[in-house]
Design a protein around this motif. Sequence first.
Motif, mmCIF file in Angstrom:
data_model
loop_
_atom_site.group_PDB
_atom_site.id
_atom_site.type_symbol
_atom_site.label_atom_id
_atom_site.label_comp_id
_atom_site.label_asym_id
_atom_site.label_seq_id
_atom_site.Cartn_x
_atom_site.Cartn_y
_atom_site.Cartn_z
ATOM 1 N N ILE A 33 0.866 -1.182 0.000
ATOM 2 C CA ILE A 33 0.000 0.000 0.000
ATOM 3 C C ILE A 33 0.899 1.227 0.000
ATOM 4 O O ILE A 33 1.659 1.442 0.957
ATOM 5 N N LYS A 34 0.842 2.010 -1.053
ATOM 6 C CA LYS A 34 1.643 3.229 -1.108
ATOM 7 C C LYS A 34 1.018 4.252 -0.159
ATOM 8 O O LYS A 34 -0.152 4.584 -0.306
ATOM 9 N N ASP A 35 1.787 4.739 0.780
ATOM 10 C CA ASP A 35 1.332 5.657 1.822
ATOM 11 C C ASP A 35 0.205 5.002 2.630
ATOM 12 O O ASP A 35 0.470 4.290 3.566
ATOM 13 N N ASN A 36 -1.052 5.249 2.252
ATOM 14 C CA ASN A 36 -2.177 4.611 2.936
ATOM 15 C C ASN A 36 -3.380 4.576 1.999
ATOM 16 O O ASN A 36 -3.359 5.171 0.931
ATOM 17 N N ALA A 37 -4.395 3.856 2.419
ATOM 18 C CA ALA A 37 -5.630 3.748 1.644
ATOM 19 C C ALA A 37 -6.801 3.796 2.615
ATOM 20 O O ALA A 37 -6.685 3.345 3.753
ATOM 21 N N VAL A 38 -7.914 4.348 2.168
ATOM 22 C CA VAL A 38 -9.128 4.387 2.985
ATOM 23 C C VAL A 38 -10.045 3.264 2.516
ATOM 24 O O VAL A 38 -10.211 3.023 1.325
ATOM 25 N N PHE A 39 -10.635 2.579 3.466
ATOM 26 C CA PHE A 39 -11.421 1.372 3.227
ATOM 27 C C PHE A 39 -12.683 1.460 4.065
ATOM 28 O O PHE A 39 -12.611 1.770 5.247
ATOM 29 N N SER A 40 -13.851 1.217 3.478
ATOM 30 C CA SER A 40 -15.119 1.350 4.204
ATOM 31 C C SER A 40 -16.079 0.194 3.910
ATOM 32 O O SER A 40 -17.139 0.385 3.318
ATOM 33 N N PRO A 41 -15.730 -1.016 4.343
ATOM 34 C CA PRO A 41 -16.653 -2.126 4.087
ATOM 35 C C PRO A 41 -17.905 -2.009 4.940
ATOM 36 O O PRO A 41 -17.870 -1.474 6.050
ATOM 37 N N ASN A 42 -19.007 -2.494 4.417
ATOM 38 C CA ASN A 42 -20.256 -2.544 5.183
ATOM 39 C C ASN A 42 -20.202 -3.715 6.157
ATOM 40 O O ASN A 42 -19.503 -4.694 5.915
ATOM 41 N N GLU A 43 -20.958 -3.606 7.217
ATOM 42 C CA GLU A 43 -21.215 -4.709 8.145
ATOM 43 C C GLU A 43 -19.975 -5.294 8.803
ATOM 44 O O GLU A 43 -19.856 -6.501 8.957
ATOM 45 N N LEU A 44 -19.043 -4.451 9.224
ATOM 46 C CA LEU A 44 -17.884 -4.958 9.953
ATOM 47 C C LEU A 44 -18.317 -5.458 11.328
ATOM 48 O O LEU A 44 -19.159 -4.845 11.978
ATOM 49 N N PRO A 45 -17.737 -6.559 11.777
ATOM 50 C CA PRO A 45 -18.011 -6.987 13.149
ATOM 51 C C PRO A 45 -17.613 -5.884 14.131
ATOM 52 O O PRO A 45 -16.661 -5.129 13.891
ATOM 53 N N ARG A 46 -18.309 -5.792 15.235
ATOM 54 C CA ARG A 46 -18.126 -4.703 16.199
ATOM 55 C C ARG A 46 -16.686 -4.593 16.709
ATOM 56 O O ARG A 46 -16.167 -3.501 16.878
ATOM 57 N N MET A 47 -16.029 -5.688 16.953
ATOM 58 C CA MET A 47 -14.669 -5.674 17.521
ATOM 59 C C MET A 47 -13.593 -5.902 16.456
ATOM 60 O O MET A 47 -12.486 -6.318 16.761
ATOM 61 N N PHE A 48 -13.893 -5.597 15.206
ATOM 62 C CA PHE A 48 -12.987 -5.938 14.113
ATOM 63 C C PHE A 48 -11.594 -5.343 14.293
ATOM 64 O O PHE A 48 -10.591 -6.049 14.137
ATOM 65 N N ILE A 49 -11.485 -4.066 14.603
ATOM 66 C CA ILE A 49 -10.159 -3.425 14.682
ATOM 67 C C ILE A 49 -9.317 -4.061 15.795
ATOM 68 O O ILE A 49 -8.136 -4.335 15.600
ATOM 69 N N GLU A 50 -9.912 -4.324 16.933
ATOM 70 C CA GLU A 50 -9.195 -4.957 18.032
ATOM 71 C C GLU A 50 -8.776 -6.381 17.659
ATOM 72 O O GLU A 50 -7.664 -6.813 17.958
ATOM 73 N N GLN A 51 -9.677 -7.115 17.000
ATOM 74 C CA GLN A 51 -9.356 -8.477 16.582
ATOM 75 C C GLN A 51 -8.236 -8.475 15.539
ATOM 76 O O GLN A 51 -7.354 -9.334 15.561
#
Length: 87
Positions: A33-51
């Motif tokens: 990933i060059k620099d960074n990318a923004v990502f917005s999927p629908n219906e992510l599990p509530r604890m996704f980032i921590e997991q």
Amino acid sequence: EGKSVYPGRWTTIILQVTGFDGSQELTLEGPGIKDNAVFSPNELPRMFIEQWAANRGVFPRGIDLIFAGNGALAALPRTTRITKEGA
């Protein structure tokens, strides 16, 4: 089963979502990933980032994730760092 010596034997999970226009914007960084990318999927599990952070913590072991949406795919290897947009 995957082991530290053979990290390629770990799992790839396919997560079906309805699309990629969700309300929660995530910033992706890491190899491929060059620099960074923004990502917005629908219906992510509530604890996704921590997991996902816990998943990265066992590198080189861990899972790779493929999001399958309406007419689109997005792949996240276990090396991808994810933060909430604006955080």
